[in-house]
Scaffold this active site. Structure first.
Site, PDB file in Angstrom:
ATOM      1  N   GLU A 168     -12.163   7.738   5.910  1.00  0.00           N
ATOM      2  CA  GLU A 168     -12.456   6.602   4.982  1.00  0.00           C
ATOM      3  C   GLU A 168     -11.049   6.299   4.285  1.00  0.00           C
ATOM      4  OE1 GLU A 168     -14.771   9.193   2.100  1.00  0.00           O
ATOM      5  OE2 GLU A 168     -16.661   9.107   3.541  1.00  0.00           O
ATOM      6  N   GLU A 283     -22.399  10.535  11.056  1.00  0.00           N
ATOM      7  CA  GLU A 283     -23.453  11.127   9.987  1.00  0.00           C
ATOM      8  C   GLU A 283     -24.566  10.844   9.500  1.00  0.00           C
ATOM      9  OE1 GLU A 283     -20.246  11.643   6.892  1.00  0.00           O
ATOM     10  OE2 GLU A 283     -18.666  11.873   8.345  1.00  0.00           O
TER      11      GLU A 283
HETATM   12  C1  XIL Z   1     -20.327  15.879   2.193  1.00  0.00           C
HETATM   13  C2  XIL Z   1     -20.948  17.570   2.428  1.00  0.00           C
HETATM   14  O1  XIL Z   1     -22.140  17.085   3.121  1.00  0.00           O
HETATM   15  C3  XIL Z   1     -21.247  18.020   1.080  1.00  0.00           C
HETATM   16  O2  XIL Z   1     -21.761  19.204   1.223  1.00  0.00           O
HETATM   17  C4  XIL Z   1     -19.844  18.026   0.145  1.00  0.00           C
HETATM   18  O3  XIL Z   1     -20.267  18.679  -1.087  1.00  0.00           O
HETATM   19  C5  XIL Z   1     -19.366  16.549   0.135  1.00  0.00           C
HETATM   20  O4  XIL Z   1     -19.151  16.046   1.209  1.00  0.00           O
HETATM   21  N1  XIL Z   1     -18.757  11.682   4.479  1.00  0.00           N
HETATM   22  C6  XIL Z   1     -18.201  12.375   4.722  1.00  0.00           C
HETATM   23  C7  XIL Z   1     -18.710  13.968   4.732  1.00  0.00           C
HETATM   24  O5  XIL Z   1     -17.421  12.148   5.851  1.00  0.00           O
HETATM   25  O6  XIL Z   1     -17.695  14.858   4.981  1.00  0.00           O
HETATM   26  C8  XIL Z   1     -19.298  14.018   3.457  1.00  0.00           C
HETATM   27  O7  XIL Z   1     -19.873  15.286   3.435  1.00  0.00           O
HETATM   28  C9  XIL Z   1     -20.352  12.741   3.139  1.00  0.00           C
HETATM   29  C10 XIL Z   1     -19.705  11.783   3.319  1.00  0.00           C
END
Ligand code: XIL
Length: 376
Positions: A168, A283
């Protein structure tokens, strides 16, 4: 021995039964009979047959503490990614300390079950430990970043399929040059922090596919189109400068109220292919905060999004991995306060329900995997 005719009849009945089952699941949601999704019917078996990687984000404590969760994960996935266990906040309790327990658990579980692992992530503006602000300065940031990457990537050298090296880094809303996100890394190291992270990761472990991972680059909405362009420009620049990058991760946190991803993303994936890069769906989940209707109506709408999206993505030869962000609605980050549904009901965003029975999204995802053309 069966005659050919008998064999075809049996095969046809089998196919019809599974089509009916699937239709039933997609239209009505749950009934008393739960379809068998183990063994040859698992997502993993279907993905293996098409040379695809499928899997999910996992939580180490659940893998060790909850046999049903561990069983589901290993039955349905051929690749895993730690949801949080490899982030700075988890690995770095203090400036001079590393805690690898959760990350090690996941890597050991994967190795015991013959599954691959993606590393997530080495450099991000979130999940930064509390000590960071008082410790990291312009003078030492470069050294602290490279030391972290050398230690963490070094520990798992030769064991990972890929690493999300930088997560990101782009946010055109910031108004900064090249759409860079306003992040501590940008402020403390400078705009070359992305190159530095990738070069250091390659030196620490030449094996994994080094990945740039980002979100909100899926749809053709103007802000996502702009962000996708900025990501492309970043990656193009990296390639030009000889920075070792192998793949782009499209996070794919889809939302039911957004337009369906389409031409813009497809063109993006194809441009990356021209540059010799792979693309991973890293994701995937479907935020249904705004979705109204009965549970079965919601399930059908969610399943449709899984089906259309994954079908589109796996049609591209350089897309070879699809991971969901979690496996069961029981443990999804989308039940956190930010994404809570106005009616207070839990999100139905992942392929398995909170009780571990397969949701229509599971069958949609499995069907989508089956659309992958053979021989790629
Ligand atoms: C999220 C997790 O799912 C949560 O448990 C945590 O509190 C915050 O992070 N993008 C990403 C992930 O790259 O690492 C994130 O994961 C969600 C958004």
């Amino acid at each position: 021995m069966k005659t050919r005719r008998e064999f075809l009849r049996v095969a046809a009945v089998g196919a019809a039964a599974s089509a009916t089952q699937h239709l039933w699941a997609e239209q009505t949601g749950r009934t008393a009979a739960v379809p068998d999704v183990s063994g040859a019917n698992s997502l993993q078996a279907h993905a293996d047959a098409h040379g695809l990687l499928v899997g999910c984000a996992v939580v180490p404590e659940k893998l060790t503490g909850e046999p049903e969760y561990a069983g589901l994960v290993s039955a349905q996935s051929n690749i895993l990614v730690p949801e949080n266990a490899m982030k700075w906040k988890a690995l770095r309790p203090a400036p001079d300390k590393f805690n690898f327990s959760g990350a090690d658990t996941i890597v050991a579980f994967a190795s015991a079950h013959g599954r691959k692992v993606r590393g997530h992530n080495l450099c991000w503006h979130v999940a930064i430990p509390d000590w960071f602000a008082a410790t990291v300065t312009k003078d030492n940031a470069r050294q602290i970043l490279t030391e972290h990457i050398r230690t963490v990537a070094g520990r798992y050298a030769g064991k990972l399929h890929s690493w999300d090296v930088v997560n990101e880094a782009i946010d055109p809303k910031s108004g900064l040059p090249n759409g860079m996100r306003k992040s501590p890394w940008l402020e403390l190291v400078g705009p070359d922090y992305v190159d530095l992270a990738f070069r250091t990761a390659r030196e620490a472990d030449p094996a994994p596919l080094l990945t740039y991972n980002d979100y909100a680059i899926e749809t053709d909405a103007p802000d996502e189109t702009e962000k996708r362009e900025a990501v492309l420009a970043l990656v193009r620049g990296m390639k030009k400068r000889g920075v070792p990058i192998d793949a782009v991760g499209v996070q794919s946190h889809l939302k039911t109220q957004n337009p369906a991803p389409g031409k813009g993303l497809r063109d993006f994936v194809r441009e990356l292919r021209q540059m010799g890069l792979r693309v991973f769906v890293t994701e995937l989940d479907v935020d249904e905060k705004k979705l109204e209707g009965s549970e079965s109506e919601r399930d059908a709408a969610i399943a449709r999004i899984y089906r259309d999206y994954v079908t589109m993505m796996v049609a591209e030869p350089n897309v070879d991995a699809v991971l969901t962000w979690g496996i069961t609605d029981r443990y999804t980050w989308l039940n956190g306060p930010k994404w809570a549904r106005p009616d207070g009901k839990p999100q139905r965003c992942l392929p398995f329900y909170a009780d571990y029975e397969p949701a229509p999204a599971f069958f949609a995802l499995r069907d989508a995997v089956d659309t992958r053309l053979a021989g790629r």
